[in-house]
Design a protein around this motif. Structure first.
Motif, PDB file in Angstrom:
ATOM      1  N   UNK A   1       0.816  -1.227   0.000  1.00 46.94           N
ATOM      2  CA  UNK A   1       0.000   0.000   0.000  1.00 46.94           C
ATOM      3  C   UNK A   1       0.840   1.264   0.000  1.00 46.94           C
ATOM      4  N   UNK A   2       2.078   1.179   0.434  1.00 48.62           N
ATOM      5  CA  UNK A   2       2.940   2.359   0.400  1.00 48.62           C
ATOM      6  C   UNK A   2       3.235   2.780  -1.042  1.00 48.62           C
ATOM      7  N   UNK A   3       3.134   1.832  -1.980  1.00 50.64           N
ATOM      8  CA  UNK A   3       3.402   2.132  -3.379  1.00 50.64           C
ATOM      9  C   UNK A   3       2.120   2.307  -4.193  1.00 50.64           C
ATOM     10  N   UNK A   4       1.147   1.396  -4.011  1.00 45.93           N
ATOM     11  CA  UNK A   4      -0.083   1.415  -4.817  1.00 45.93           C
ATOM     12  C   UNK A   4       0.237   1.621  -6.296  1.00 45.93           C
ATOM     13  N   UNK A   5       1.160   0.828  -6.790  1.00 48.38           N
ATOM     14  CA  UNK A   5       1.657   1.000  -8.155  1.00 48.38           C
ATOM     15  C   UNK A   5       0.794   0.315  -9.204  1.00 48.38           C
TER      16      UNK A   5
ATOM     17  N   UNK B   1       0.566  -1.276 -14.314  1.00 43.70           N
ATOM     18  CA  UNK B   1       1.563  -0.966 -13.295  1.00 43.70           C
ATOM     19  C   UNK B   1       2.155   0.397 -13.645  1.00 43.70           C
ATOM     20  N   UNK B   2       2.089   1.323 -12.705  1.00 49.78           N
ATOM     21  CA  UNK B   2       2.670   2.654 -12.898  1.00 49.78           C
ATOM     22  C   UNK B   2       4.158   2.541 -12.574  1.00 49.78           C
ATOM     23  N   UNK B   3       5.010   2.611 -13.608  1.00 52.64           N
ATOM     24  CA  UNK B   3       6.440   2.348 -13.375  1.00 52.64           C
ATOM     25  C   UNK B   3       7.089   3.301 -12.386  1.00 52.64           C
ATOM     26  N   UNK B   4       6.638   4.537 -12.331  1.00 51.29           N
ATOM     27  CA  UNK B   4       7.241   5.508 -11.413  1.00 51.29           C
ATOM     28  C   UNK B   4       6.949   5.168  -9.956  1.00 51.29           C
ATOM     29  N   UNK B   5       5.886   4.397  -9.701  1.00 50.03           N
ATOM     30  CA  UNK B   5       5.540   4.030  -8.335  1.00 50.03           C
ATOM     31  C   UNK B   5       6.017   2.637  -7.956  1.00 50.03           C
TER      32      UNK B   5
ATOM     33  N   UNK C   1       4.078   9.592  -1.877  1.00 51.61           N
ATOM     34  CA  UNK C   1       3.409   8.288  -1.751  1.00 51.61           C
ATOM     35  C   UNK C   1       3.136   7.996  -0.291  1.00 51.61           C
ATOM     36  N   UNK C   2       4.110   8.248   0.580  1.00 47.64           N
ATOM     37  CA  UNK C   2       3.935   7.967   2.004  1.00 47.64           C
ATOM     38  C   UNK C   2       2.853   8.835   2.630  1.00 47.64           C
ATOM     39  N   UNK C   3       2.731  10.073   2.150  1.00 49.21           N
ATOM     40  CA  UNK C   3       1.702  10.988   2.692  1.00 49.21           C
ATOM     41  C   UNK C   3       0.301  10.549   2.287  1.00 49.21           C
TER      42      UNK C   3
END
Length: 75
Positions: free
Chosen positions: A20-24, A34-38, A72-74
């Motif tokens: 969940x910290x990435x949710x990519x 898949x969002x490569x930046x995430x 992402x963390x926020x």
């Protein structure tokens, strides 16, 4: 990582497995992408996929903009 859209059964196992910290991994219309930046490059989505349609992307590189991880963390 890349999802082969023609092999995906849209079960959302990869979406749930992505930390969940990435949710990519997101659903966009009728596709799961898949969002490569995430993406952190961890293999959790690969292990969760019941049809093995997620593959390493040879062109993927971790993002060099480390400030994105603060966003992402926020959440």
């Amino acid at each position: 990582m890349k999802i082969a859209a023609n092999e995906c059964i849209h079960c959302n196992s990869c979406v749930r497995a992505c930390p969940s910290v990435f949710d990519a991994i997101v659903n966009v219309s009728h596709d799961v992408i898949i969002v490569p930046e995430l993406c952190s490059g961890c293999p959790k989505c690969v292990a969760a996929c019941p049809v093995d349609c997620i593959y390493p992307d040879p062109d993927w590189e971790p993002t060099t903009d480390v400030s994105i991880w603060d966003e992402v963390r926020r959440g």
